[in-house]
Design an enzyme around this catalytic site. Structure first.
Site, PDB file in Angstrom:
ATOM      1  CG  PHE A  89      38.068  75.433  68.492  1.00 33.17           C
ATOM      2  CD1 PHE A  89      37.153  75.215  67.464  1.00 33.17           C
ATOM      3  CD2 PHE A  89      39.400  75.139  68.266  1.00 33.17           C
ATOM      4  CE1 PHE A  89      37.570  74.721  66.243  1.00 33.17           C
ATOM      5  CE2 PHE A  89      39.819  74.635  67.042  1.00 33.17           C
ATOM      6  CZ  PHE A  89      38.904  74.433  66.032  1.00 33.17           C
ATOM      7  CG  ASP A  90      32.930  78.847  73.515  1.00 34.57           C
ATOM      8  OD1 ASP A  90      33.311  79.053  74.675  1.00 34.57           O
ATOM      9  OD2 ASP A  90      31.780  78.480  73.229  1.00 34.57           O
ATOM     10  CG  PHE A  91      34.711  73.288  76.158  1.00 38.77           C
ATOM     11  CD1 PHE A  91      35.415  72.340  75.433  1.00 38.77           C
ATOM     12  CD2 PHE A  91      33.945  72.867  77.225  1.00 38.77           C
ATOM     13  CE1 PHE A  91      35.353  70.993  75.761  1.00 38.77           C
ATOM     14  CE2 PHE A  91      33.871  71.532  77.575  1.00 38.77           C
ATOM     15  CZ  PHE A  91      34.574  70.593  76.845  1.00 38.77           C
ATOM     16  CB  VAL A 148      35.672  78.532  66.186  1.00 40.58           C
ATOM     17  CG1 VAL A 148      34.325  77.983  65.732  1.00 40.58           C
ATOM     18  CG2 VAL A 148      36.699  78.489  65.060  1.00 40.58           C
TER      19      VAL A 148
END
Length: 216
Positions: A9-11, A164
């Site tokens: 995941f991106d943050f 994501v």
């Protein structure tokens, strides 16, 4: 249907809602250092890349860029816990993915320690096996290097990872790494901008990501 071993995941804008925090920090930095201000959309147009890269939109001087970053980070640290928000169903969805046997990780253009702070605010730290920040890898999104690095830390093939993210830079990096790319349409960029990067999946809410468990 592609089988998965991990979901990365991106943050910012993907796992946590930090739009207001980032925008306020940008406004503060350019006012304090440059004595000017910019429209919200100008300040936010490159979110998803490292801060030092973003600041070069506002100065050609590396010294001034560094001062912009310093002032931004100092202010951001002060207001961080009050301004950062949580998206619905993040913890529950992460538990479902992990229960299915999927490894999980963060790959962000934010530095490692601030990303960890954001996870701790919402008690999310135990739900991610690895965190790769901009200071953990020489390459930065849209380069696939940090995603490949995270997959290596997990011992999985990037082609068996989903990535994501809510920015075009996320999707460019994920596509280049060979991941199944998921556009987070609940984040900071319009859905049309994300679709232009040809993601494999467009998701409208974090809870929808629980469907990735079916690919394990």
């Amino acid at each position: 249907m592609r089988e998965l071993d991990a979901v990365l995941f991106d943050f910012d804008g993907t796992v946590v809602d930090s739009y207001d925090l980032i925008l306020e920090s940008f406004h503060h930095a350019v006012r304090e250092v440059l004595g000017v201000d910019y429209a919200d959309e100008v300040l936010m147009r490159k979110v998803g890349q490292p801060l030092a890269v973003q600041m070069l939109d506002f100065t050609s001087s590396l010294e001034v860029r560094d001062e912009l970053c310093r002032v931004y980070r100092a202010y951001n640290a002060i207001v961080h816990d009050e301004r950062i928000k949580s998206f619905p169903a993040v913890a529950e969805t992460m538990r479902a993915l992990r229960a299915a046997g999927l490894a999980t990780g963060i790959v962000t253009s934010k530095r490692h320690d601030p990303a960890m702070r954001g996870l701790r605010v919402f008690g999310l730290e135990p739900l991610f096996d690895v965190v790769v920040g901009s200071d953990d890898c020489e390459g930065h999104k849209p380069d696939p290097a940090p995603i490949v690095h995270a997959a290596g830390l997990l011992g999985v093939d990037p082609a068996r990872c989903a990535y994501v993210g809510d920015s075009p830079f996320d999707l460019q990096a994920g596509n280049a790494a060979g991941c199944l790319t998921v556009a987070a349409a609940w984040g900071m960029f319009p859905e049309a901008v994300l679709r232009a990067e040809r993601p494999d999946v467009v998701s409208g809410a974090f809870a929808e990501l629980a469907q990735l468990a079916q690919r394990r």
